[in-house]
Scaffold this motif. Structure first.
Motif, PDB file in Angstrom:
ATOM      1  N   TYR A  23      30.534  39.045  31.560  1.00  0.00           N
ATOM      2  CA  TYR A  23      30.173  39.509  32.978  1.00  0.00           C
ATOM      3  C   TYR A  23      30.619  37.687  33.763  1.00  0.00           C
ATOM      4  O   TYR A  23      31.014  37.599  33.419  1.00  0.00           O
ATOM      5  N   ALA A  24      30.636  38.224  34.885  1.00  0.00           N
ATOM      6  CA  ALA A  24      31.202  37.476  35.613  1.00  0.00           C
ATOM      7  C   ALA A  24      29.827  36.130  36.127  1.00  0.00           C
ATOM      8  O   ALA A  24      29.057  37.436  36.810  1.00  0.00           O
ATOM      9  N   VAL A  25      29.970  34.688  35.924  1.00  0.00           N
ATOM     10  CA  VAL A  25      29.461  34.050  36.718  1.00  0.00           C
ATOM     11  C   VAL A  25      29.056  33.839  38.299  1.00  0.00           C
ATOM     12  O   VAL A  25      30.349  33.339  38.085  1.00  0.00           O
ATOM     13  N   PRO A  26      28.555  33.927  39.463  1.00  0.00           N
ATOM     14  CA  PRO A  26      28.261  33.956  40.243  1.00  0.00           C
ATOM     15  C   PRO A  26      29.021  32.224  40.489  1.00  0.00           C
ATOM     16  O   PRO A  26      27.702  31.831  40.267  1.00  0.00           O
ATOM     17  N   PRO A  27      29.111  31.553  41.392  1.00  0.00           N
ATOM     18  CA  PRO A  27      29.104  30.341  41.862  1.00  0.00           C
ATOM     19  C   PRO A  27      27.692  29.402  42.006  1.00  0.00           C
ATOM     20  O   PRO A  27      27.879  29.019  41.775  1.00  0.00           O
ATOM     21  N   SER A  28      27.350  30.793  43.087  1.00  0.00           N
ATOM     22  CA  SER A  28      25.290  29.485  43.041  1.00  0.00           C
ATOM     23  C   SER A  28      24.584  30.010  41.529  1.00  0.00           C
ATOM     24  O   SER A  28      24.268  28.960  41.153  1.00  0.00           O
ATOM     25  N   MET A  29      25.376  30.355  39.840  1.00  0.00           N
ATOM     26  CA  MET A  29      24.361  29.430  39.074  1.00  0.00           C
ATOM     27  C   MET A  29      25.585  29.558  38.045  1.00  0.00           C
ATOM     28  O   MET A  29      24.909  29.200  36.695  1.00  0.00           O
ATOM     29  N   HIS A  30      25.993  28.551  38.417  1.00  0.00           N
ATOM     30  CA  HIS A  30      27.709  27.738  37.670  1.00  0.00           C
ATOM     31  C   HIS A  30      26.653  26.428  37.058  1.00  0.00           C
ATOM     32  O   HIS A  30      26.863  26.497  36.308  1.00  0.00           O
ATOM     33  N   GLU A  31      26.042  25.889  37.827  1.00  0.00           N
ATOM     34  CA  GLU A  31      25.289  25.624  37.823  1.00  0.00           C
ATOM     35  C   GLU A  31      24.006  25.040  36.410  1.00  0.00           C
ATOM     36  O   GLU A  31      23.883  24.459  35.447  1.00  0.00           O
ATOM     37  N   LEU A  61      40.017  41.267  30.615  1.00  0.00           N
ATOM     38  CA  LEU A  61      39.399  42.795  31.110  1.00  0.00           C
ATOM     39  C   LEU A  61      39.269  42.799  32.606  1.00  0.00           C
ATOM     40  O   LEU A  61      40.205  41.991  33.309  1.00  0.00           O
ATOM     41  N   GLY A  62      39.445  44.289  33.344  1.00  0.00           N
ATOM     42  CA  GLY A  62      39.907  44.507  34.825  1.00  0.00           C
ATOM     43  C   GLY A  62      38.717  44.346  35.218  1.00  0.00           C
ATOM     44  O   GLY A  62      38.296  43.168  35.992  1.00  0.00           O
ATOM     45  N   LYS A  63      37.990  45.175  35.545  1.00  0.00           N
ATOM     46  CA  LYS A  63      36.670  45.575  36.134  1.00  0.00           C
ATOM     47  C   LYS A  63      35.836  44.642  35.730  1.00  0.00           C
ATOM     48  O   LYS A  63      35.311  44.946  35.001  1.00  0.00           O
ATOM     49  N   ILE A  64      35.269  43.541  36.365  1.00  0.00           N
ATOM     50  CA  ILE A  64      33.748  42.430  35.728  1.00  0.00           C
ATOM     51  C   ILE A  64      33.282  42.584  36.984  1.00  0.00           C
ATOM     52  O   ILE A  64      33.519  42.569  38.053  1.00  0.00           O
ATOM     53  N   ARG A  65      31.841  42.866  36.285  1.00  0.00           N
ATOM     54  CA  ARG A  65      30.822  42.528  36.747  1.00  0.00           C
ATOM     55  C   ARG A  65      29.673  41.754  37.434  1.00  0.00           C
ATOM     56  O   ARG A  65      30.231  41.242  36.349  1.00  0.00           O
TER      57      ARG A  65
END
Ligand code: ADP
Ligand code: ZN
Length: 751
Positions: A23-31, A61-65
């Motif tokens: 899964y992709a980590v949204p920028p707000s959650m990186h920290e 992978l192509g489409k990452i949620r």
């Protein structure tokens, strides 16, 4: 910072998935996100709970949620626990996600349990949704579940908004059990030790002192080591564990203690609670959901210095584990036979290795495998050869039932079957007369009492499983112990029509009845699977026994373990040879263990103990070594036989079970799998040439819960290639609707 460069997370979902998902980590959650935290992720159309097991820099992978929301502020599973889960998944050939299901109980996955609490103060909110959500919670009851908020604002990014609110400090998201919580976070489950006993700290015996010293030095030295504490029954092994736990705590670390069946060892809990008041965590399957949930959190949050639990507690979220104790390490209940088929003692050693700490195994009758590991120098052996306070081991006497004509189980006789030899009857009366307690152990392993026609030989069997139905005297009823099928008892034989049915074999109820004829005034207690169900906990019964309110306790396997009642001076064993007759290479080992353990219940107080063993096979080597308290002698004899037959510890086994509802299909698929495996073997002689492929054959219990069963046994000297071939079997056998393959690595139960 490092995480900025790792925009993708590997999330493991508790389900039969083999690998974690990306899964992709949204920028707000990186920290905020770390390995070991739970997150909410989309899966198809659902939102599910998973655990982050890794971060990666890139993916093909192509489409990452995207991850929807973090569910924890701190990791709740530490790295060594995740490594353990991964190890178990590879070794036991189980999907990684399925192992996570064992690690993360269902109560920790449900969204309904997350509650949003508004925090005091003013907050500048730019997003419209965040404002609306905050107003909604503040307006309403002052708290709402995440789930109800998601329902309230359908189609909008509630999770993202909540995440922002939480980051700002405007709300707090906490987890609560679904139903009314009986206890809160951090509160101990135990009500303090029993008042009736003296739980003060005894001065260690010389042998205990040496063992304690060794373990203490080992703990201080740091690092991994497996120690086997072989101490005769009543030698005070528990005291060694307690001192080790104490030392571990002094070192700022925590301990995990595994016991065979926790509900049956209130004494250990008492002692722990007395030594570590308010700092004991308990985990086992008998807890209510909400108690289990709060215990789990107490442990994960570090409120417990010592955690006690049965088999599944090997996955307890103990932080900074410095010691793992496995009491009665030989006990078969450490093996899980369904779902994830693991052995908790073996995993304890792996966990200790991963955590770099000490594994302390203890037993009066160590498993052949563990003792052999000591002999090979892989484990360190510590011994307690004497009972505490110079108490002697009980005298063990064999009674040959063949020559005791009075007590033969006579099928045709009209009089009630006699269960006690003359010798045992007299001993029971005498012991009762002296105001002492007795224990009667019915060895029922692989044995059932059944109903048979003594004219035509008809036996009632379960129509779903191919085993005899157990005859329950009190109801009276016939019962299948595999599938639960029940049937009322009739007066006449369904096959020949005569009134010639007779109960064969013995149940604890029958013993109870016979005892009431033998010593009418005696207060008799009964402890077995049937009697403790419904009647509340075995603990109550146990307390009565402890207080001396029961003169004679009758029971099955359950009473052989861990109990320490000073006034028990006589132990009687009925049908001692039953457990020798099951088709299992460990039959002799189990019999030796059972009898030694139950004999060990006698004479733990000031009075010496006496054990009377009734058997049809007194000459069997197992009984000889039980009578002479000679574990080493038994070990040597047993090891020879294992070597001759190439059984563990001289070989490794993988048990392939094929099962399904249609007899012909299961047989065909089993045969087919057998052929495919043999072809594989021929094609790869270097890799698999030395592995023995036994079967396919029908399982000893050919039909269970309406499903037919066949099996193949793989036997090999090298674990690695054996596992590879077993894994190959899984590839060669795609599950169909009508047939399943289960792989049991290091099997214990091959019925
Ligand atoms: P084991 O597990 O080895 O069978 P336990 O640990 O249950 O034995 O100990 C047997 C009994 O001896 C318990 O009642 C325990 O409190 C007591 N005990 C242990 N160590 C000592 C000691 N050093 N002095 C006196 N009693 C002791
Ligand atoms: Zn059945």
């Amino acid at each position: 910072m490092q995480r900025q460069a790792r925009p993708f997370a590997q999330v493991l979902i508790p389900s039969p998935l083999k690998e974690p998902l990306t899964y992709a980590v949204p920028p707000s959650m990186h920290e905020r996100l770390e390995i070991g935290m739970r997150v909410q992720v989309p899966l198809g159309k659902r939102k599910v709970t998973g655990v982050i097991v890794d971060f990666i820099a890139e993916t093909t992978l192509g489409k990452i949620r995207e991850i929807l929301a973090p569910l924890d502020e701190q990791p709740i599973l530490d790295r060594s626990l995740l490594q353990l889960a991964h190890w178990a998944s590879r070794y036991y050939l189980a999907p990684f996600g399925e192992v996570l299901s064992a690690v993360l109980p269902p109560t920790l996955r449900a969204e309904a349990r997350r509650v949003v609490l508004p925090q005091p103060g003013e907050f500048v909110l730019s997003a419209k949704l965040a404002k609306e959500i905050l107003a909604e919670i503040r307006g309403k009851k002052g708290r709402m579940t995440v789930k109800s908020l998601a329902r309230k604002f359908p189609g909008r990014s509630v999770y993202r908004a909540l995440d922002r609110l939480a980051a700002l400090g405007a709300v707090k998201i906490v987890e609560q059990p679904a139903r009314q919580q009986s206890r809160t976070h951090g509160e101990p489950l135990l009500d303090g030790p029993s008042k009736s006993a003296d739980w003060s700290k005894p001065t260690p015996t010389r042998e205990q002192k040496e063992a304690i010293e060794f373990v203490r030095e080992r703990l201080n030295g740091g690092g991994f080591e497996t120690i086997l504490l072989y101490g005769v029954t009543g030698s005070g092994k528990t005291e060694v564990y307690l001192r080790a736990v104490e030392e571990t705590r002094n070192l700022g670390k925590r301990s995990l203690i595994l016991v065979p069946e926790i509900s049956l060892t209130p004494q250990l809990l008492d002692r722990l609670e007395a030594r570590f008041p308010g700092r004991v965590g308990v985990l086992h399957s008998g807890l209510t959901r909400s108690d289990h949930w709060s215990q789990w959190w107490r442990i994960a949050a570090g409120f417990a210095d010592v955690v006690v639990g049965a088999r599944s507690a090997i996955f307890a979220p103990v932080l900074d584990v410095g010691l793992i104790v496995v009491d009665e390490e030989h006990d078969p209940s450490y093996k899980q036979d369904e779902g994830l088929r693991y052995h908790a003692r073996d995993l304890a050693i792996v966990r200790a290795k991963l955590a770099g700490c000490v594994a302390l195994l203890g037993s009066a009758t160590p498993s052949i495998e563990s003792f052999e590991n000591c002999r090979q120098g892989r484990y360190r052996l510590l011994e307690l050869t004497k009972r505490v306070e110079e108490r002697s081991l009980p005298r063990v006497e064999m009674v040959d039932l063949r020559s005791d004509r009075d007590s033969q189980l006579e099928i045709r006789s009209a009089k009630p079957i006699r269960l006690f030899s003359y010798r045992l009857s007299e001993a029971l009366k005498e012991n009762y007369g002296r105001g002492r307690q007795s224990l009667l152990f019915l060895n029922r392993r692989g044995f059932a009492n059944f109903l048979q026609c003594y004219l035509c030989g008809f036996v009632f069997r379960c129509s779903h499983c191919s085993v005899t139905l157990t005859y329950h005297l009190k109801r009276p009823q016939l019962f299948c112990h595999h599938c639960g099928f029940r049937q009322l008892v009739r007066d006449t034989c369904p096959a020949c029509g005569n009134s010639s049915l007779k109960g064969i074999g013995v149940g604890t109820q029958q013993i109870e009845e016979e005892l009431s004829r033998l010593i009418p005034q005696a207060r008799v207690g009964r402890m077995d699977r049937d009697s403790i169900q419904g009647k509340g906990s075995p603990e109550r019964l146990f307390r009565k026994w402890e207080k001396g309110e029961i003169d004679i306790m009758v029971g099955t396997q359950m009473i052989t373990k861990g109990h320490d009642i000073a006034k028990v001076t006589l132990v009687g064993v009925l049908l001692a040879d039953q457990s020798l007759n099951i088709p299992d290479f460990r039959a002799a080992e189990r019999t030796f263990q059972l009898l030694t353990q139950v004999a060990g219940r006698a004479g733990r107080g000031e009075e010496p103990g006496e054990v009377i063993v009734q058997t049809y096979a007194p000459e069997h080597y197992t009984f000889q070594y039980v009578a002479s308290h000679d574990y080493r002698g038994f070990f040597a004899a047993e090891l020879d036989s294992r070597r001759a037959l190439a059984y563990p510890p001289f070989a490794r086994l993988a048990h392939l079970k094929i099962e399904g509802p249609k007899a012909a299909e299961i047989e065909n698929r089993a045969r087919q799998l057998g052929e495919l495996l043999r072809e594989e073997q021929k094609a790869n002689p270097g890799r698999w040439g030395k592995i023995e492929i036994l079967g396919p054959a029908p399982a000893p219990i050919q039909k269970l819960r309406g499903r037919y069963r066949w099996q193949i046994l793989l036997k090999g000297k090298k674990g690695g290639s054996l596992l590879e071939l077993a894994a190959r079997a899984a590839d060669l056998f795609p599950d169909s609707r009508h047939s399943r393959l289960h792989i049991d690595v290091d099997p214990y139960n091959m019925l």
